[in-house]
Enzyme design. Structure first.
Site, PDB file in Angstrom:
ATOM      1  N   CYS A 221      -2.000   4.197 -12.661  1.00 24.43           N
ATOM      2  CA  CYS A 221      -2.206   4.134 -11.209  1.00 24.43           C
ATOM      3  C   CYS A 221      -2.454   2.705 -10.750  1.00 24.43           C
ATOM      4  O   CYS A 221      -2.111   2.330  -9.645  1.00 24.43           O
ATOM      5  CB  CYS A 221      -3.302   5.082 -10.749  1.00 24.43           C
ATOM      6  SG  CYS A 221      -4.881   4.938 -11.555  1.00 24.43           S
TER       7      CYS A 221
ATOM      8  N   VAL B 121      -0.580   1.124  -7.626  1.00 24.84           N
ATOM      9  CA  VAL B 121      -1.258   0.724  -6.394  1.00 24.84           C
ATOM     10  C   VAL B 121      -0.869  -0.702  -5.999  1.00 24.84           C
ATOM     11  O   VAL B 121      -0.647  -0.990  -4.828  1.00 24.84           O
ATOM     12  CB  VAL B 121      -2.793   0.858  -6.536  1.00 24.84           C
ATOM     13  CG1 VAL B 121      -3.504   0.219  -5.348  1.00 24.84           C
ATOM     14  CG2 VAL B 121      -3.192   2.323  -6.652  1.00 24.84           C
TER      15      VAL B 121
END
Lengths: 523, 481
Positions: A153, A157
């Site tokens: 992640c 991001v």
């Protein structure tokens, strides 16, 4: 306390000793500022109530004990299924430590996987330098035939672009151009591990076929492709190989981690073993069709195969249970023109024999279950095939369409009438359901043991045993080597279920001179 | 006596590094050395606590693991929210076996996985609103919780969520501790920074809370710091301290509670077991409250005896006399354990690769059993850990910091240890190679290993790992020469 070297006690029963119990109560009463035992009991009992269930189901933001994991975990499992392939995760290193550990604990096997250890500077400036160094180091040290690249992640991001990064790393000489590096963006905040598998798989077939479609023609090879999806039962893969072999079908199992997750202990550690070859992947568009064995978890793959390969990607269900397997084999037969051989017909007959032998113990027994989309659907189907009644069926990662399909399937059988389907719910929801609408058994992964323990708090009579099927299973050994697909898999599932039912009956009826009226030698 | 002398160890390091590309090789070379027991300052011969080399299979974890998994996670009466996507909480759930006594779901929450299960919209629009709601929902469903810690996962810091302000407001609203812990996984180079960040949150939000109302400390009030009760370690330690007559006021953080942590500033002495993870807070208490701390080691009778005496030396004659009684009481049993297991383990070689304190702390326990540690390394140590390690190891023993999977395999092939103490990621690799491995993070689902009770279990486990007949079955009879 321990005082006899011939009988050393580990944590249990050591901490049952008086000295330890006294110490714990001194601490509890003197230091912890906890609540009284009565208050704690009262609150616990409240958590088992209808009222609590309503509150529990009213929550909107908090997830408690999810029945799913995140995308890159699935991508790693997918990456392990190809010959000489090393899963490479672009992003934080902690994630990879977790993925490896999670699989270590389930498979009791080593799991090779690297990350490029992105830290704060990468968060600010991007992970480009990490990827250059990481690909170079991983390739040089571990000499994989292919690197299956996915993301965490963190990388998602900050918006790192895998395609550009990998291309640049090759252009700048960090990695030889010819080393295959399929990739997939696998944000952890979208979907679950099931989608991660799907994304990585789509990334792999895209990488090897997208620019080579001119030379491909659907059906130019009289073979079929099989895509397993996020499947952790090694026996399921092995059954597929056997069944296709017995049918004499030409097939490619696209992604096969059975060897690398089951290497022998003979003095040598094999980092790579078995797996689907890259040539097979490249040749896959020439097949007649591709069967997705866990279709609910392979939507991205399906789209790519239909649109790019132009194959029909015929609809099937996961081959769990009798009908699921029948339909799978019939579809294979229809596609390839190969009849279903006597050997499989016999195996089917044996399954039906097992069902007829055991149905009396399973008929009307009530099971609550959870797991991944296709697994849950297959097991639910199998339960109704043998006259058992699914009560609460829960899938954390499913969508509404899945819920509707489940409902439809349940409405087609009298054994499914009372079942409730819970989409997007977690195991704390399941806990409430188990307390307020007590099933005879739960079917699910290891996490269910906490629910079983809590039900046992209400007394042995209320205890709801957990039957371990699914992923992960950390607290029982080697179950992942079994098969849950095909006739063989259905035999294993039914054997497991019926023997748990019988074990429970023995437990209930074994009190000497008290409950032993049904404590029989022969069942 | 170590099995390799310094030159041989250095040569092995050179040889193993050959496979690396140049940059990685020069980087890794700084992390590997041959032991010189006379060295005091690790910085003279090696580097530690630096970024891992990208693409190399490091065994390290992340800051979140250090905070959620190690320091905060074991505090049993608080809810520890894994704030961010679903994975981190799921993978760390129940993995470290920090035991606690309590009713899970009612007054204890450690093994429950609370997560905000971030979705794409939370990344895009921020998760603060969700966090606010989550804290209310925790309050609604778990009324006996003493507070919540918000353990940030990677995206939180990256998208700029202000969990500090949400936590402050929520804490006021529900009148409980709601503590923001910015332990995003990308911070720092390993789990080590997570320990530090978690310590800082304790410093800022917990320790000063009751300081002004503290009563005078009792003469024997102590706290156990840096024991996570893996398999019950803390209990088998605490029972000895209490037997000495010490009054254990708090234990951090295994089986710990918020109240105990808040009370800690009134102890006379902090007893620090895992220096790496909690030296920060111990030093803080020394500076701020004048509470001294001392390190101790409860692995194996030699070190336990010594530690008990060292601890007692900080107190009066009563405690010192008690200490001797405790040592004398367990001596016959320890002799019995050693007598039973030493003949089976004498002369066997051990390689260690763990985190925290174990690569040095357990050396004495192996030596009590007649075994020799020929190589040791840490996943996330700092130089001060190595300063302490040099003294414990023999001359020429291999030392490896943040070793990659590749290095560990090559070292093991050459050193041919009879046993490896490592983690689950290494376990199955070495067992395929025919080298038994005991997990020294989780005690391989056994334990406790601390204290006299623990040493007996440790000895039994090492014996069963090493002397199991299955290791002789790796080669089929038709291939044996």
């Amino acid at each position: 306390m321990n005082n006899d070297a011939e009988a050393i006690k580990p944590c249990y029963p050591l901490f049952q000793d008086d000295e330890y119990q006294q110490m714990l109560s001194r601490k509890r009463e003197g230091r912890e500022e906890g609540y009284s035992a009565d208050k704690v009991h009262e609150v616990f009992m409240w958590t088992t109530s209808e009222e609590y269930k309503e509150l529990n189901f009213s929550r909107e933001a908090l997830t408690i004990d999810p029945a799913k994991a995140c995308q890159p975990l699935g991508a790693v499992l997918c990456g392990l299924g190809f010959e000489g392939s090393l899963p490479y995760v672009h992003g934080s290193q902690g994630c990879v430590a977790y993925f490896r550990t999670y699989f270590n604990r389930h498979f009791k096997e080593p799991i090779a996987c690297v990350s490029d250890s992105m830290t704060e500077d990468a968060a600010v400036f991007g992970g480009h330098p990490n990827m250059n160094q990481g690909l170079q180091n991983a390739y040089t040290i571990y000499q994989p035939k292919m690197l299956a690249v996915s993301t965490t992640c963190m990388a998602e991001v900050i918006g790192d672009d895998l395609n550009a990064f990998i291309t640049n790393a090759k252009n700048e000489g960090y990695l030889p151009q010819e080393v295959p590096t399929p990739f997939a963006h696998t944000p952890s905040f979208v979907g679950s591990h099931v989608n991660g598998w799907d994304n990585m798989f789509e990334g792999i077939i895209r990488y090897f076929t997208i620019n080579e479609m001119e030379s491909k023609e659907v059906g130019s090879k009289a073979k079929i492709n099989l895509v397993p999806g996020f499947e952790t039962y090694l026996g399921s893969y092995r059954w597929l190989h056997r069944a296709m072999g017995e049918m004499g079908v030409d097939y490619s199992l696209l992604c096969d981690p059975t060897e690398v997750l089951d290497t022998p202990a003979d003095g040598e550690y094999r980092m790579y073993a078995g797996g689907t070859s890259i040539d097979e992947v490249k040749d896959a568009p020439n097949a007649l069709d591709t069967l997705l064995l866990q279709p609910w978890g392979l939507t991205k793959t399906k789209k790519f195969i239909k649109q790019t390969w132009g194959q029909p990607c015929s609809d099937i269900s996961v081959p769990i249970g009798l009908e699921g397997t029948d339909q799978f084999l019939m579809k294979v037969s229809e596609l390839t023109g190969k009849p279903i051989p006597e050997s499989l017909e016999k195996e089917r007959g044996r399954l039906v024999d097992i069902m007829t032998d055991s149905h009396a113990w399973l008929h009307g027994k009530r099971f609550a279950l959870w797991g991944d989309q296709d697994f849950v659907m297959g097991v639910t189907k199998l339960l109704t095939e043998i006259g058992a009644e699914p009560t609460h069926i829960l899938c954390n990662g499913a969508n509404k369409r899945w819920g509707k399909a489940m409902r439809k399937m349940l409405d087609e059988t009298p054994f499914g009438e009372k079942a409730e389907v819970h989409v997007g719910k977690d195991l704390w929801h399941m806990r409430s359901l188990v307390f307020t609408d007590r099933p005879d058994f739960m079917i699910g992964n290891t996490y269910g043991k906490y629910i079983q323990r809590d039900t046992a708090y209400l007394g042995k009579d209320f205890e709801v045993p957990l039957i371990r099927l699914g992923f992960p299973i950390f607290d029982r050994h080697h179950l992942h080597r079994n098969c849950i697909w095909g006739y063989e898999g259905a035999m294993y599932i039914i054997t497991t279920l019926v023997n748990e039912v019988l074990a429970r009956l023995d437990e209930e009826t074994q009190k000497l001179g008290e409950t032993d009226y049904n404590f029989d030698l022969i069942r | 006596m170590s099995s390799m002398n310094r030159q041989e160890s250095e040569a092995l390091i050179e040889e193993v590094l050959e496979v690396y590309p140049e940059q990685a090789r020069s980087d890794r070379a700084k992390h590997l050395t041959a032991n010189d027991p006379n060295l005091d300052d690790a910085s003279k011969c090696m580097t530690s606590n630096r970024k891992s080399v990208p693409g190399v299979m490091t065994q390290r974890g992340c800051a979140y693991a250090g905070s959620r998994g190690v320091v905060w996670g074991p505090v049993k009466d608080m809810v520890h929210l894994s704030h961010g996507p679903v994975g981190c909480g799921q993978y760390s759930r129940g993995g470290r076996r920090h035991y606690y006594s309590g009713v899970t779901g009612a007054d204890s929450f450690t093994t429950i996985n609370f997560t905000s299960d971030f979705q794409e919209k939370d990344i895009v629009f921020g998760g603060d609103h969700k966090l606010k709601k989550i804290i209310d929902e925790i309050e609604m469903l778990f009324p006996l919780n003493k507070g919540t810690t918000v353990q940030s996962e990677c995206p939180i810091g990256l998208i700029g969520d202000d969990i500090g302000s949400v936590a402050r407001e929520a804490g006021k609203r529900i009148d409980k501790a709601v503590l923001p812990v910015s332990c995003e996984g990308f911070r720092g180079v390993s789990q080590s920074l997570g320990h530090h960040i978690a310590n800082d949150v304790i410093r800022d939000h917990v320790l000063t809370k009751r300081y002004d109302e503290r009563p005078e400390p009792g003469p024997y009030d102590v706290a156990i710091i840096g024991d996570y009760n893996i398999g019950g370690d803390l209990w088998s330690s605490r029972i000895l301290l209490e037997e000495m007559g010490l009054n254990v006021l708090a234990q951090w953080s295994g089986d710990g509670t918020l109240a105990e942590m808040e009370e800690t500033p009134r102890v006379q002495l902090n007893l620090l077991h895992c220096y790496r993870s909690m030296n920060y807070i111990s030093e803080f208490m020394e500076e701020k409250f004048g509470i001294p701390y001392m390190e101790y080691n409860f692995f194996g009778p030699t070190k336990i005896d010594q530690s008990i005496r060292d601890i007692a030396a900080r107190f009066d004659e009563t405690i010192q006399a008690n200490a001797e009684k405790v040592i004398a009481k367990y001596r016959p049993y320890m002799d019995q354990v050693v007598e039973k297991f030493r003949p089976r383990l004498e002369g066997k070689k051990v390689m260690l690769y763990v985190g925290g304190l174990r690569p040095r702390h357990v050396i004495g326990a192996y030596e009590d059993l007649g075994m020799e540690v020929v190589g040791a390394g840490y996943e996330f140590a700092h130089n001060d850990d190595y300063d302490r390690t040099f003294k414990e190891l023999g001359d020429g023993a291999l030392i490896y910091d943040d070793a990659s999977a590749y290095e560990l395999e090559e070292f093991a092939k050459r050193l041919k240890p009879d046993l490896i103490g490592g983690g689950v990621k290494e376990k199955y690799v070495f067992q395929k190679m025919g080298i038994p491995l005991r997990q020294m993070h989780s005690w391989d689902y056994s334990g406790p290993y601390h204290g006299y009770d623990g040493f007996a279990i440790f000895a039994r486990d090492m014996d069963m790992a090493l002397n199991n007949p299955c290791w002789g079955a790796l080669t089929p009879p038709w291939k044996r020469t």
